[in-house]
Design a protein around this motif. Structure first.
Motif, mmCIF file in Angstrom:
data_model
loop_
_atom_site.group_PDB
_atom_site.id
_atom_site.type_symbol
_atom_site.label_atom_id
_atom_site.label_comp_id
_atom_site.label_asym_id
_atom_site.label_seq_id
_atom_site.Cartn_x
_atom_site.Cartn_y
_atom_site.Cartn_z
ATOM 1 N N LYS A 76 0.825 -1.210 0.000
ATOM 2 C CA LYS A 76 0.000 0.000 0.000
ATOM 3 C C LYS A 76 0.854 1.252 0.000
ATOM 4 O O LYS A 76 0.340 2.362 -0.140
ATOM 5 N N GLY A 77 2.179 1.101 0.179
ATOM 6 C CA GLY A 77 3.077 2.230 0.022
ATOM 7 C C GLY A 77 3.175 3.136 1.228
ATOM 8 O O GLY A 77 3.144 2.689 2.376
ATOM 9 N N ILE A 78 3.257 4.427 0.939
ATOM 10 C CA ILE A 78 3.521 5.432 1.973
ATOM 11 C C ILE A 78 2.489 6.550 1.860
ATOM 12 O O ILE A 78 2.158 6.986 0.755
ATOM 13 N N LEU A 79 2.002 7.003 3.004
ATOM 14 C CA LEU A 79 1.059 8.120 3.046
ATOM 15 C C LEU A 79 1.762 9.313 3.684
ATOM 16 O O LEU A 79 2.252 9.238 4.810
ATOM 17 N N LEU A 80 1.786 10.437 2.952
ATOM 18 C CA LEU A 80 2.416 11.665 3.431
ATOM 19 C C LEU A 80 1.365 12.757 3.568
ATOM 20 O O LEU A 80 0.300 12.697 2.948
ATOM 21 N N ALA A 81 1.673 13.750 4.366
ATOM 22 C CA ALA A 81 0.781 14.910 4.493
ATOM 23 C C ALA A 81 1.604 16.158 4.726
ATOM 24 O O ALA A 81 2.621 16.133 5.433
ATOM 25 N N LEU A 106 2.485 9.781 7.600
ATOM 26 C CA LEU A 106 1.327 9.415 8.409
ATOM 27 C C LEU A 106 1.134 7.913 8.513
ATOM 28 O O LEU A 106 0.679 7.399 9.525
ATOM 29 N N ASP A 107 1.463 7.202 7.452
ATOM 30 C CA ASP A 107 1.271 5.749 7.420
ATOM 31 C C ASP A 107 2.310 5.173 6.476
ATOM 32 O O ASP A 107 2.798 5.855 5.563
ATOM 33 N N GLY A 108 2.639 3.920 6.693
ATOM 34 C CA GLY A 108 3.669 3.286 5.874
ATOM 35 C C GLY A 108 5.047 3.410 6.498
ATOM 36 O O GLY A 108 6.060 3.387 5.787
ATOM 37 N N GLY A 109 5.089 3.521 7.829
ATOM 38 C CA GLY A 109 6.373 3.647 8.517
ATOM 39 C C GLY A 109 7.265 2.438 8.300
ATOM 40 O O GLY A 109 8.477 2.569 8.118
ATOM 41 N N HIS A 110 6.676 1.227 8.303
ATOM 42 C CA HIS A 110 7.483 0.027 8.095
ATOM 43 C C HIS A 110 7.967 -0.067 6.650
ATOM 44 O O HIS A 110 9.086 -0.524 6.388
ATOM 45 N N ASN A 111 7.150 0.387 5.702
ATOM 46 C CA ASN A 111 7.598 0.450 4.312
ATOM 47 C C ASN A 111 8.777 1.401 4.175
ATOM 48 O O ASN A 111 9.775 1.082 3.526
ATOM 49 N N THR A 112 8.646 2.582 4.786
ATOM 50 C CA THR A 112 9.715 3.574 4.694
ATOM 51 C C THR A 112 10.993 3.058 5.335
ATOM 52 O O THR A 112 12.087 3.236 4.790
ATOM 53 N N PHE A 170 13.124 0.933 -8.801
ATOM 54 C CA PHE A 170 11.788 0.365 -8.595
ATOM 55 C C PHE A 170 10.844 1.428 -8.030
ATOM 56 O O PHE A 170 11.263 2.397 -7.397
ATOM 57 N N TYR A 171 9.555 1.220 -8.260
ATOM 58 C CA TYR A 171 8.542 2.183 -7.855
ATOM 59 C C TYR A 171 7.959 1.865 -6.480
ATOM 60 O O TYR A 171 7.854 0.701 -6.078
ATOM 61 N N VAL A 172 7.557 2.919 -5.797
ATOM 62 C CA VAL A 172 6.870 2.821 -4.515
ATOM 63 C C VAL A 172 5.575 3.634 -4.619
ATOM 64 O O VAL A 172 5.619 4.797 -5.041
ATOM 65 N N PRO A 173 4.422 3.048 -4.273
ATOM 66 C CA PRO A 173 3.181 3.833 -4.278
ATOM 67 C C PRO A 173 3.242 4.917 -3.186
ATOM 68 O O PRO A 173 3.565 4.619 -2.035
ATOM 69 N N VAL A 174 2.918 6.125 -3.558
ATOM 70 C CA VAL A 174 2.930 7.240 -2.598
ATOM 71 C C VAL A 174 1.634 8.024 -2.732
ATOM 72 O O VAL A 174 1.197 8.344 -3.843
ATOM 73 N N GLU A 175 1.025 8.307 -1.579
ATOM 74 C CA GLU A 175 -0.122 9.211 -1.518
ATOM 75 C C GLU A 175 0.295 10.457 -0.747
ATOM 76 O O GLU A 175 0.952 10.344 0.291
ATOM 77 N N LEU A 176 -0.095 11.582 -1.236
ATOM 78 C CA LEU A 176 0.204 12.839 -0.560
ATOM 79 C C LEU A 176 -1.095 13.583 -0.295
ATOM 80 O O LEU A 176 -1.864 13.858 -1.231
#
Length: 465
Positions: A76-81, A106-112, A170-176
């Motif tokens: 699910k990648g990383i969620l930023l704000a 905000l979310d995806g700490g383990h992914n990061t 490689f790509y990482v899904p990111v939401e901002l």
């Protein structure tokens, strides 16, 4: 607050954008090498949990190594704000977080963490070094990242010279998440107020625990600040934020805090309902309930107030703050009772080491240390025997008016009292252990144990024990 000059440029591939109400969401893929400035600047303060290495991070790294092309579809990648931002050309956006306590990752700490460690591992290997072994928390990772930042730059330079072996392509899904209009104060305020709720919802696959939410709302801040002044070494060992690496859980201190908090004048929740103190035996048997009730107490408009545009609250109730001043002393008193109890029990005609629970505990634990200070001691004790005696310290606490407002204070210095009276109190109290068949669970869960201990303290205070 952050220096607004600190910024991160995020370069999206295949971006899309949606706006609902006051919040805009930008979604796309970001190449791993473009996450490096994000890791440089952004942090996990806004994330209710910290992250640490383990099976989850290992699985993420294995997925990257085995099939990097599939990785963006398996996570699910990383969620930023960020509440401040600037749109740039070529699907880039510059974000300038205004407050790291609520903005950032905000979310995806383990992914990061997993991706960051992967980048660090590749970079250090290129320089002929290995990444240190052992479990790593987010804070430890960031130390290693800063120490080896030049190695990361050297590796990036090498990849630019030979793109065919680019392991960071490689790509990482990111939401901002950004406010619809960063220039509109009301829009930004609504955006900030919604961030914790978004965090909670994003963590619903692993239920966001009460401790994480309480910490994120600022409910631990006053207690933590007082503990930092009273006992900085102990404060460092308390896991105020989930997965932050402390070996003492915040809920252990919160449970003890209810001993003085139970003397605070009644406060009401937003619906006008009185918030009841926890029952004495829950301090031992239901620490989760103690924490849940603590969250209700701290959410009361009689206790805390919102002081800014975000969701954080600040303590305004001096009576509660005075109870916290008592609470930060309790670990030292707990350890004193814990250390002295075996000898005092024996002095009261007991045979402590022969108790099955005591014998098993001391046979299975090689290190014998006091629970909070970590001091070496002669014998370990079941917690169920000790907590009622610690609760008995409430007999030394009074709620009185000081300078026009109520405070919880000590009626007399507690440590001096214990040195003079603990032996007599233990002798009076120890009968409850035999009544409960020497079972620490029964002692700790039995309401009568707390009544017996409290009565012993009160009689010692009155000089009749």
């Amino acid at each position: 607050m952050l220096n607004k000059k600190e910024s991160v440029i995020i370069k999206f591939d295949f971006p899309s954008e949606q706006t609902v109400g006051q919040i805009t969401k930008m979604v796309g893929f970001v190449k791993a090498k473009y996450l490096i400035p994000i890791i440089d600047i952004l942090d996990l303060k806004a994330n209710p949990r910290s992250s640490k290495t383990g099976p989850v991070t290992s699985a993420i790294q294995e997925s990257i190594e085995r099939d990097p092309a599939l990785f963006p579809f398996k996570t699910k990648g990383i969620l930023l704000a960020s509440s401040q931002y600037e749109r740039l050309e070529r699907s880039r956006i510059k974000v300038m977080p205004d407050d790291f306590d609520i903005e950032g990752i905000l979310d995806g700490g383990h992914n990061t963490l997993a991706i960051g460690l992967y980048i660090l591992k590749q970079s250090m290997a290129y320089s002929g070094r290995d990444i240190p072994k052992g479990e790593k928390t987010w804070d430890r990772f960031k130390e290693l990242w800063r120490e080896n930042r030049s190695a990361i730059d050297a590796y990036l330079a090498a990849l630019r010279e030979d793109p065919s072996c680019d392991s960071l392509d490689f790509y990482v899904p990111v939401e901002l998440l950004i406010p619809r209009d960063a220039e509109d104060f009301a829009c930004v305020e609504v955006f900030k107020n919604n961030l914790l709720e978004i965090c909670e919802a994003r963590n619903n696959n692993v239920e966001l625990n009460i401790s994480a939410k309480a910490n994120q709302k600022g409910f631990f801040d006053a207690l933590k600040s007082l503990m930092e002044r009273r006992n900085p070494a102990l404060c460092e060992r308390i896991e105020w934020k989930t997965n932050d690496g402390g070996d003492i859980k915040a809920q252990d201190l919160i449970a003890l805090a209810w001993i003085p908090l139970s003397l605070v004048s009644p406060v009401k929740d937003e619906a006008g309902k009185v918030i009841e103190p926890v029952a004495a035996n829950k301090i031992y048997s239901a620490k989760g309930s103690c924490l849940k009730q603590f969250e209700k107490l701290m959410a009361s408009p009689d206790v805390t107030a919102k002081t800014s545009a975000d969701y954080k609250r600040e303590l305004k109730n001096e009576e509660v703050n005075s109870a916290f001043r008592i609470a930060v002393e309790l670990p030292e008193l707990y350890d004193y009772i814990y250390e002295k109890f075996p000898a005092l029990y024996n002095a009261a005609d007991g045979k402590y080491r022969r108790i099955t629970a005591v014998k098993k505990l001391n046979e299975t634990r090689r290190e014998k240390r006091a629970p909070f200070s970590g001091k070496d001691i002669d014998m370990l004790s079941p917690e169920g025997y000790i907590v009622p005696l610690v609760y008995g310290l409430q007999a030394l606490m009074v709620n009185k008016t000081v300078n026009g407002h109520k405070e919880i204070t000590w009626a007399q210095p507690p440590m001096a009292f214990l040195r003079s009276n603990l032996g007599k109190i233990v002798k009076y109290y120890s009968g409850i252990i035999s009544i409960c068949d020497y079972d620490p669970q029964k002692v700790g869960k039995n309401a009568q144990s707390y009544e017996q201990a409290l009565a012993g303290f009160k009689m010692a205070v009155a000089g009749i024990l």
